[in-house]
Design a protein around this motif. Sequence first.
Motif, PDB file in Angstrom:
ATOM      1  N   GLU A   1      31.671  76.255  52.767  1.00  0.00           N
ATOM      2  CA  GLU A   1      31.453  77.522  53.554  1.00  0.00           C
ATOM      3  C   GLU A   1      29.636  77.812  54.209  1.00  0.00           C
ATOM      4  N   PHE A   2      29.035  77.501  53.110  1.00  0.00           N
ATOM      5  CA  PHE A   2      27.928  77.655  52.856  1.00  0.00           C
ATOM      6  C   PHE A   2      27.108  76.460  53.986  1.00  0.00           C
ATOM      7  N   ASP A   3      27.865  76.265  54.680  1.00  0.00           N
ATOM      8  CA  ASP A   3      26.958  75.153  55.674  1.00  0.00           C
ATOM      9  C   ASP A   3      25.620  74.180  55.324  1.00  0.00           C
ATOM     10  N   LEU A   4      25.515  73.527  54.003  1.00  0.00           N
ATOM     11  CA  LEU A   4      25.049  73.382  53.210  1.00  0.00           C
ATOM     12  C   LEU A   4      25.041  71.740  53.667  1.00  0.00           C
ATOM     13  N   GLU A   5      24.020  70.924  53.959  1.00  0.00           N
ATOM     14  CA  GLU A   5      23.614  69.827  53.336  1.00  0.00           C
ATOM     15  C   GLU A   5      23.911  69.656  51.907  1.00  0.00           C
ATOM     16  N   THR A   6      24.954  68.837  50.983  1.00  0.00           N
ATOM     17  CA  THR A   6      25.069  68.394  49.835  1.00  0.00           C
ATOM     18  C   THR A   6      24.622  66.933  49.153  1.00  0.00           C
ATOM     19  N   ILE A   7      24.209  67.152  47.952  1.00  0.00           N
ATOM     20  CA  ILE A   7      24.228  65.461  47.457  1.00  0.00           C
ATOM     21  C   ILE A   7      24.286  65.944  45.706  1.00  0.00           C
ATOM     22  N   SER A   8      24.453  64.673  45.850  1.00  0.00           N
ATOM     23  CA  SER A   8      25.353  64.937  43.871  1.00  0.00           C
ATOM     24  C   SER A   8      24.237  63.649  43.606  1.00  0.00           C
ATOM     25  N   ASP A   9      24.515  63.628  41.874  1.00  0.00           N
ATOM     26  CA  ASP A   9      23.147  63.234  40.849  1.00  0.00           C
ATOM     27  C   ASP A   9      24.976  61.928  40.792  1.00  0.00           C
ATOM     28  N   ASN A  10      24.683  61.105  41.828  1.00  0.00           N
ATOM     29  CA  ASN A  10      25.104  59.657  41.628  1.00  0.00           C
ATOM     30  C   ASN A  10      25.320  58.847  40.187  1.00  0.00           C
ATOM     31  N   GLU A  11      24.276  58.885  40.127  1.00  0.00           N
ATOM     32  CA  GLU A  11      24.456  57.754  39.130  1.00  0.00           C
ATOM     33  C   GLU A  11      23.757  58.404  37.884  1.00  0.00           C
ATOM     34  N   ASN A  12      23.739  59.731  37.673  1.00  0.00           N
ATOM     35  CA  ASN A  12      23.467  60.556  36.683  1.00  0.00           C
ATOM     36  C   ASN A  12      24.232  61.810  36.112  1.00  0.00           C
ATOM     37  N   PRO A  13      25.214  61.336  36.498  1.00  0.00           N
ATOM     38  CA  PRO A  13      26.171  63.141  36.503  1.00  0.00           C
ATOM     39  C   PRO A  13      25.605  63.762  35.592  1.00  0.00           C
ATOM     40  N   GLU A  14      25.996  63.489  34.185  1.00  0.00           N
ATOM     41  CA  GLU A  14      25.476  64.004  32.992  1.00  0.00           C
ATOM     42  C   GLU A  14      25.018  64.045  32.198  1.00  0.00           C
ATOM     43  N   LEU A  15      23.723  64.291  32.555  1.00  0.00           N
ATOM     44  CA  LEU A  15      22.322  64.169  31.749  1.00  0.00           C
ATOM     45  C   LEU A  15      21.189  65.805  32.541  1.00  0.00           C
ATOM     46  N   GLY A  16      22.565  66.431  33.302  1.00  0.00           N
ATOM     47  CA  GLY A  16      21.293  67.321  33.508  1.00  0.00           C
ATOM     48  C   GLY A  16      21.262  67.609  34.577  1.00  0.00           C
ATOM     49  N   PRO A  17      19.809  69.661  34.824  1.00  0.00           N
ATOM     50  CA  PRO A  17      18.858  68.974  35.601  1.00  0.00           C
ATOM     51  C   PRO A  17      17.830  68.075  36.282  1.00  0.00           C
ATOM     52  N   LEU A  18      18.082  67.770  35.097  1.00  0.00           N
ATOM     53  CA  LEU A  18      17.100  66.569  35.735  1.00  0.00           C
ATOM     54  C   LEU A  18      17.287  65.375  36.359  1.00  0.00           C
ATOM     55  N   SER A  19      19.025  64.978  36.559  1.00  0.00           N
ATOM     56  CA  SER A  19      19.426  63.648  36.923  1.00  0.00           C
ATOM     57  C   SER A  19      19.236  64.534  38.785  1.00  0.00           C
ATOM     58  N   GLY A  20      19.477  66.053  38.995  1.00  0.00           N
ATOM     59  CA  GLY A  20      19.492  66.219  39.660  1.00  0.00           C
ATOM     60  C   GLY A  20      18.142  66.993  40.863  1.00  0.00           C
ATOM     61  N   LEU A  21      17.332  66.765  40.197  1.00  0.00           N
ATOM     62  CA  LEU A  21      15.916  66.717  40.394  1.00  0.00           C
ATOM     63  C   LEU A  21      15.827  65.397  41.403  1.00  0.00           C
ATOM     64  N   LEU A  22      15.512  64.472  40.390  1.00  0.00           N
ATOM     65  CA  LEU A  22      15.453  63.207  40.898  1.00  0.00           C
ATOM     66  C   LEU A  22      16.464  62.527  42.362  1.00  0.00           C
ATOM     67  N   ALA A  23      17.916  63.229  41.807  1.00  0.00           N
ATOM     68  CA  ALA A  23      18.639  62.736  43.388  1.00  0.00           C
ATOM     69  C   ALA A  23      18.182  63.457  44.568  1.00  0.00           C
ATOM     70  N   SER A  24      17.471  64.336  44.052  1.00  0.00           N
ATOM     71  CA  SER A  24      16.862  65.679  45.400  1.00  0.00           C
ATOM     72  C   SER A  24      15.759  64.759  46.124  1.00  0.00           C
ATOM     73  N   LEU A  25      14.798  64.291  44.580  1.00  0.00           N
ATOM     74  CA  LEU A  25      13.860  63.960  45.083  1.00  0.00           C
ATOM     75  C   LEU A  25      14.111  62.283  46.021  1.00  0.00           C
ATOM     76  N   ASP A  26      14.853  61.267  45.925  1.00  0.00           N
ATOM     77  CA  ASP A  26      15.344  60.798  46.148  1.00  0.00           C
ATOM     78  C   ASP A  26      15.726  60.912  47.412  1.00  0.00           C
TER      79      ASP A  26
END
Length: 210
Positions: free
Chosen positions: A63-88
């Motif tokens: 519903e928010f019509d935004l690009e979504t990305i996931s922490d494919n390699e580190n889904p259980e490691l908290g915000p840092l994994s999201g930060l790395l996925a976002s940088l990539d």
Amino acid sequence: MATSDQILGVILAGGRSRRFGGGDKGLADLGGQSILARVIAQFRPQVGRLILNVNGDPGRFAEFDLETISDNENPELGPLSGLLASLDWAAQHAPECSAIATVSADVPFLPNDLVARLDASRRGGVSIAISGERRHPTIAIWPISARQTIAEALNNRALSVDKLAAHLNAVAVAFPMRDIHGARLDPFFNINTPDDLSTARALLAGSTEG
């Protein structure tokens, strides 16, 4: 200092919401809108592009019509994994961006000048928000050049975002309390529990009761 077009906004919405009782707390109703909708409304005008970092089925957020990305390699490691996925993601899809600005998905009262003030103070490096005596390391700006240091922290399971920010000599930028219907409120008040949600609802309704 970057222009807003050079800053990618990232909402970190990949947590499990354990203290909230599970589910997606960002989708909980707050005064007729979801918490996440309020975060988006405050954050989107401050950045060039905006994406959501989520885990699980991204269709939950269609519903928010935004690009979504996931922490494919580190889904259980908290915000840092999201930060790395976002940088990539930024390196591949937003090469014009020199930095990313991150906020969590549970802070509905963000200041309108958040990104501008963080960016003005960081001198090309990392800056994080503080309010009162509290540091908010997930509410920050991270240069693309920090990618390797963040990847190394994840590899070493050094998962504290605050310690990483300190290691990167982050500049702490102070933000004043906000006034919501006469009540003083931390601008980074985050909704972790059902009681926090009740407090936020009462504030929006013009009462500190409830």
